[in-house]
Design a protein around this motif. Structure first.
Motif, PDB file in Angstrom:
ATOM      1  N   THR A 135       0.821  -1.207   0.000  1.00 44.15           N
ATOM      2  CA  THR A 135       0.000   0.000   0.000  1.00 44.15           C
ATOM      3  C   THR A 135       0.858   1.261   0.000  1.00 44.15           C
ATOM      4  OG1 THR A 135      -1.662  -1.232   1.194  1.00 44.15           O
ATOM      5  CG2 THR A 135      -1.884   1.154   1.187  1.00 44.15           C
ATOM      6  N   GLU A 148      -9.553  -3.490   0.844  1.00 41.16           N
ATOM      7  CA  GLU A 148      -8.533  -3.173   1.838  1.00 41.16           C
ATOM      8  C   GLU A 148      -9.115  -2.295   2.944  1.00 41.16           C
ATOM      9  OE1 GLU A 148      -5.098  -4.283   1.990  1.00 41.16           O
ATOM     10  OE2 GLU A 148      -5.920  -5.811   0.665  1.00 41.16           O
ATOM     11  N   GLU A 160      -6.864   3.472   5.256  1.00 42.60           N
ATOM     12  CA  GLU A 160      -5.894   3.796   4.209  1.00 42.60           C
ATOM     13  C   GLU A 160      -6.473   4.825   3.246  1.00 42.60           C
ATOM     14  OE1 GLU A 160      -3.480  -0.426   4.291  1.00 42.60           O
ATOM     15  OE2 GLU A 160      -4.953  -0.121   2.723  1.00 42.60           O
TER      16      GLU A 160
HETATM   17 MG   LIG Z   1      -1.906  -2.820   2.075  1.00 41.93          MG
END
Ligand SMILES: [Mg+2]
Ligand SMILES: Nc1ncnc2c1ncn2[C@@H]1O[C@H](COP(=O)(O)OP(=O)(O)OP(=O)(O)O)[C@@H](O)[C@H]1O
Lengths: 469, 590
Positions: free
Chosen positions: B238, B260, B264
């Motif tokens: 990531t 995910e 994030e």
């Molecule tokens: Mg990741």
């Protein structure tokens, strides 16, 4: 919240934790039903599949004593909900959220679906408040922040419970008196473990800040599937309706996953790796992703799941999938533990991905990030050399190698091995600089020169030996 | 009774619903399911029965509820308003949903992807009488401060322009009229599973510059090419994808968070509006489109998300932009595919994945490319795809990693042991590879430095030599090596720590221009060559290591781009001077 509908006796067959019934009009996907038999014993179940001919019901309790003829099904609610209130704090509940401490029923403020709703990613607030746990290997090296999900990867017999309870006792957010509550959920744990936590909470005077949910090893396996969801529903209510900072501890995820596997097997699904269902990633994500913060709300849900790695294997699906979802992991090491190091946290495989948001100038200290990077690299180097020594012996090393070896030793003895002391972050950072004095200054290239000249422990310079050499 | 055409649910199992009386529907048609009218897609037809994957949670759905066909496949809206926006896997605008359903997403929400109220200022490129064909630019809109949105003639539309007037319009207003009566709006629709048409796919000729030393130098990907990044959890997929989104040389970034974490995305939303676009004065967020289906969002929409993303990316490519698509993670998409396939009770292939996994995956990766866009005028656009892969247990022999390896031209293998030593990006230089270098060699040698290729070869050689020597050390210990061999070990350590490792969190180190990359490496190699010489003259390795040169070289990464040229020049002189001195000194003592 019974809908008081009709009772049906339409059981087709029973297999493991599943009952298959002929078509019942009221049932929909996800419904909660009440199941009674001739002795009057009441059980509960959830609909996993409906069709125009049949429905599949997963029974939360055991199916012992149920038969085809005299088993009655009635719809309880269309979706599993839990009544929540602030009064749950200080109480002990079953794995499905019912009081079991003998202090009577609670009167819920509101019923919430236990599967929760998906937090809109645009509504999330970035977790960035440093939580001081007093444990150097966490605060210094794998910093926990509010709203993070950070599991402990343990092995059978390693002191994960002790560490978790120490965190509960010591956790504080710098510069604030937090509005702090704990939700503790035990899944398939032994009475001994349950007692350990309850006694610990009692002795540390925090029991009146804890909601405890217990599904013991002797309790029905399938109920375990509800336990983390109930715990998080309570936590979300406390955090996002009542603005508390809630720390949720879930132990043991391994038992939870085994329950999941049991249901999968009963449904004759094609198993994934090591027999666990292929959808386990998604299932665990619907639990772990409930941690977090929401914009313009004061509360937060911080999640510390504990799991036991079968055979200490990090690549086991339970640890692996967890690692893929959570924001880092704290890994316990059997080797350190055997060497008498406590808490036996191995910093190399451990990680906190949200660390950067919580440290640095104005939060911990400006040198924190670079300093820790440097220690990581020195410790890793030291460990490599230690492996080499095991093969070729220490005599083969040059002076520089010896220093790194020494460093690794000192790091374990002084930094990791803090026993049960509660260290301020400042103390941890100070110790970091002290340890670095073992390494020649010119090799500290992960820290910029300004910071070195500001913080490096000068007394070690010019011939004066480092205290650890 | 309901007069709308409909079928009836006969089974609900997770996100899979089966309905009967669906004989008029086609494969991949969208349908609305149940009283809540949840969005779903038909993925199997069996006589009058349709198997539907539902893009929302199906709790509460029951057999007997109705299903309403739309007779259209999943489409996305393509037009101004995409940039800076954030959508879920089926292009529902998440910020608007937030206004409607607060912090938590409620089910069954239906909403236009693009705002119908917002007015855009349209400046035509054509006048009446112009002949136009598909892909021609009809006009321009300033979508963001630095980005011009081109309104293109839709496919299958040919004719003579009758009217095209400058002015403010909403998306539902027509802006260009053709003589045959065709009216064209500023947006178009496109079915996500079908690649958008191009005139021709072109060859690769220049690198997709990432600003990451290990990629640009050792394992470059071509502009319009594709790369996969496999790695166990926490190895840096990531961070790499986000770093590429921030610093790579692309005009438009499509970032897909596929199965995910929610936080994030929060990071992206937090950082991108504050970072400036590496090229213009604009902010990074303005050239970015986010497609987000986090791990806890419905699995079926996760499966759709990469198609939604790639179609939007192709649309900007068609305007002639350099587009980069980041997909994190392809494995979560594959798992969604597996889940759907197992609900259909299809015959499973390896590890339970459907047998068509690799076909689907290559269809996706094949949508990358450098292309000559449709239209009468020559226009070149490109789409570079970088996909993260999350192999279970970090084991690369599993089907998704293997398929991704076969279809992508660069393979950037992440390594858990490097990550745990905090060597980032944790790219394993022995396992990674690129097929593009031979195609990019000339560009790099002629544009950056004639020695680019030579230096690259030297580094590869040093790293290989190190691996061999390390085997020896494991057997006999380090003190049995010759000084020259010890030098190789020292230099390769420097190459690893001071060149290949790059800290994405450091403001200076996060990105490096190709020129600085070259200079950094050139200095290291120069140091190596000079050391070799003096060692041959009898100077001991220890004497060299005691010099402050190593520290200077390792601090190269913290020198800002502006000061670099001057300082590196100085560094080479230092190397010569200092080595000269010890050489003379050692000669004297002899
Ligand atoms: Mg990741
Ligand atoms: N280039 C880098 N510079 C500095 N730190 C990095 C870099 N790459 C990764 N890291 C560190 O590694 C951590 C994990 O990286 P990341 O979240 O990208 O892993 P991942 O491969 O995406 O894991 P997962 O599969 O679980 O999503 C980051 O939080 C960061 O601390």
């Amino acid at each position: 919240m019974s809908l008081l509908t009709k009772e049906y006796s339409r059981v087709k067959y029973i297999s493991g934790p599943l009952i298959i019934v002929n078509y019942i009009p009221e049932l929909c996907y996800g419904s909660i039903v009440e199941i009674s038999n001739k002795t009057g014993e009441i059980r509960h179940g959830q609909v996993l599949e409906v069709s125009e001919e049949y429905a599949v019901i997963q029974v939360f309790e055991h199916t012992l004593g149920l038969d085809i003829e005299k088993t009655f099904i009635s719809l309880l609610e269309n979706e599993a909900t839990l009544g929540v209130t602030k009064d749950l704090v200080g109480r002990i509940l079953s794995g499905s959220g019912k009081p079991i401490d003998g202090f009577g029923e609670i009167i819920p403020d509101i019923y919430l679906p236990i599967s929760g709703q998906v937090m809109n990613p645009t509504s999330r607030e970035r977790p960035s408040d440093f939580i001081q746990t007093g444990i150097s290997t966490i605060d210094g090296f794998n910093t926990l922040v509010r709203g993070q999900k950070l599991p402990i990867f343990s092995g059978a017999g390693l002191p994960a419970d002790e560490i978790a309870s120490q965190i509960v006792k010591q956790a504080k957010v710098l510069g604030e008196d937090p509005h702090f509550l704990v939700v503790f959920a035990g899944m398939g744990i032994t009475q001994r473990e349950a007692n350990f936590f309850i006694n610990y909470f009692e002795e540390s005077g925090s029991l009146n800040k804890v909601v405890t949910l217990l599904n013991l090893a002797s309790d029905p396996t399938i109920e375990r599937i509800l336990t983390p969801r109930c715990a998080l529903t309570i936590a979300e209510y406390l955090a996002f309706h009542l603005n508390y900072h809630v720390l949720v501890i879930l132990t043991d995820i391994t038992n939870y996953c085994q329950a999941l596997r049991e249901v999968g097997a009963a449904r004759e699904e094609i198993p994934g790796r090591r027999g666990y269902p292929g959808y386990m990633y998604t299932d665990l994500a619907t639990i772990y992703e409930r941690a977090g913060r929401i914009k313009e709300k004061d509360g937060s849900v911080t999640l510390i799941p504990i799991l036991t790695m079968p055979d200490d294997d990090v690549t086991h699906p339970i640890a692996d999938l967890t690692g893929y979802i959570t924001e880092g992991q704290i890994v316990l090491s059997r080797k350190l533990y055997r060497n008498g190091i406590y808490p036996p946290i191995d910093v190399l495989p451990s990680l906190s991905r949200l660390m950067n948001n919580g440290i640095g100038k104005g939060k911990t200290r400006e040198d924190h990030r670079q300093l820790v990077n440097q220690l990581y690299s020195c410790y890793a180097e030291g460990c490599e050399i230690r492996k080499l020594v095991a093969i070729v012996g220490e005599e083969a090393l040059n002076d520089s190698d010896r220093r790194y070896l020494k460093f690794a030793q000192a790091f374990e003895e002084k930094m990791i091995n803090q026993r049960d002391t509660n260290r301020e972050i400042g103390e941890t950072l100070k110790l970091c600089w002290k340890l670095l004095s073992i390494i020649p200054k010119s090799e500290l290239t992960r820290i910029n020169k300004d910071l070195i000249s500001r913080y490096f422990v000068e007394i070690m310079e010019d011939g004066v030996e480092s205290p650890f050499l | 009774m309901n007069n709308e055409k409909h079928g009836t649910i006969i089974k609900v199992s997770g996100h899979m619903v089966v309905a009967k009386d669906m004989q008029d529907s086609k494969m991949y048609d969208m349908v609305e399911v149940g009283n809540l009218r949840l969005l779903g897609e038909i993925i199997r037809l069996d006589k009058d029965k349709a198997y539907i994957q539902v893009y929302d949670d199906t709790t509460g759905l029951s057999s007997g509820e109705l299903v309403y066909p739309t007779f259209n496949p999943l489409i996305v809206e393509l037009g101004p308003g995409l940039l800076g926006n954030i959508f879920d896997g089926v292009q529902r605008p998440l910020e608007k949903i937030e206004l409607m359903s607060k912090n938590f997403i409620s089910r069954g929400i239906k909403m236009n992807a693009l705002s119908r109220e917002k007015k855009w200022y349209f400046i035509p490129n054509v006048i009446s009488g112009d002949m136009v064909e598909p892909g021609d630019v009809l006009g321009e809109i300033k979508e963001k401060k630095n980005i011009i949105h081109k309104v293109l003639v839709p496919v299958d539309t040919y004719g003579k322009v009758a009217k095209a007037e400058e002015g403010e319009y909403t998306l539902e207003e027509e802006v260009v009229f053709l003589e045959d009566g065709t009216k064209i709006k500023m947006y178009q629709k496109w079915p996500v599973k079908i690649p958008r048409r191009v005139k021709e796919k072109l060859g690769f000729g220049r690198p997709f510059v990432t600003g990451q030393r290990v990629f640009d130098c050792l394992f470059p990907v071509a502009e319009g090419g594709s790369a996969s990044i496999p790695g166990g959890f926490g190895t840096g997929k990531t961070v790499t994808e986000q770093t590429l989104a921030k610093y790579s040389e692309a005009d438009i970034i499509v970032y897909i968070g596929c199965g995910e974490r929610g936080n994030e995305i929060t990071d992206v939303l937090h950082e991108f509006p504050e970072l400036s676009d590496p090229k213009g004065e604009g902010i990074l967020m303005d050239r970015t489109i986010l497609i987000v289906n986090t791990s806890n969002m419905p699995v079926a929409a996760r499966e759709a998300s990469i198609y939604t993303g790639v179609t939007i990316a192709e649309y900007y490519r068609d305007m002639g932009y350099k587009v980069a698509l980041m997909a994190d993670s392809i494995s979560r998409w594959a798992e969604a595919l597996r889940e759907i396939s197992s609900r259909l009770e299809e015959m499973p292939g390896e590890e339970g994945y459907p047998t068509y996994l690799s076909t689907r995956l290559s269809n996706f990766f094949e949508r990358s490319g450098r292309v000559s866009c449709l239209g009468s005028k020559e226009r070149i656009g490109s789409l570079t795809i970088v996909g993260a892969v999350s192999p279970p247990g970090g084991d690369f022999s599993e089907p998704v990693t293997q398929s991704a390896m076969r279809v992508s031209g660069a393979f950037w293998a992440l390594d858990s042991s490097l990550a745990s030593r905090r060597h980032f990006p944790a790219i394993n230089w022995h396992r990674s590879y690129t097929l593009y270098f031979p195609l990019l060699r000339d560009w790099l040698n002629s544009r950056i430095n004639p020695d680019w290729e030579k230096n690259r070869e030297k580094v590869v050689m040093i790293l290989q030599k190190e691996a061999q020597l390390q085997e020896v050390v494991q057997l006999v210990g380090p003190d049995n090596l010759q000084d020259e061999e010890r030098l190789v070990l020292e230099i390769s350590k420097m190459v690893r720590d001071d060149f290949l490792a790059q800290n994405a969190m450091d403001s200076i180190d996060a990105t490096t221009s190709l020129e600085k990359q070259f200079a950094m490496l050139d200095n290291l190699l120069f140091f190596y060559e000079e050391c070799k010489k003096v060692i041959q003259e009898g100077v001991s390795i220890q004497e060299i290591l005691d010099l402050p040169l190593r520290e200077d070289l390792s601090r190269q990464k913290s020198i800002p781009e502006e000061e670099f040229v001057e300082k590196t020049h100085f560094l080479k002189k230092e190397i010569i001077d200092k080595l000269d001195k010890i050489q003379k000194y050692s000669k004297v003592t002899i």
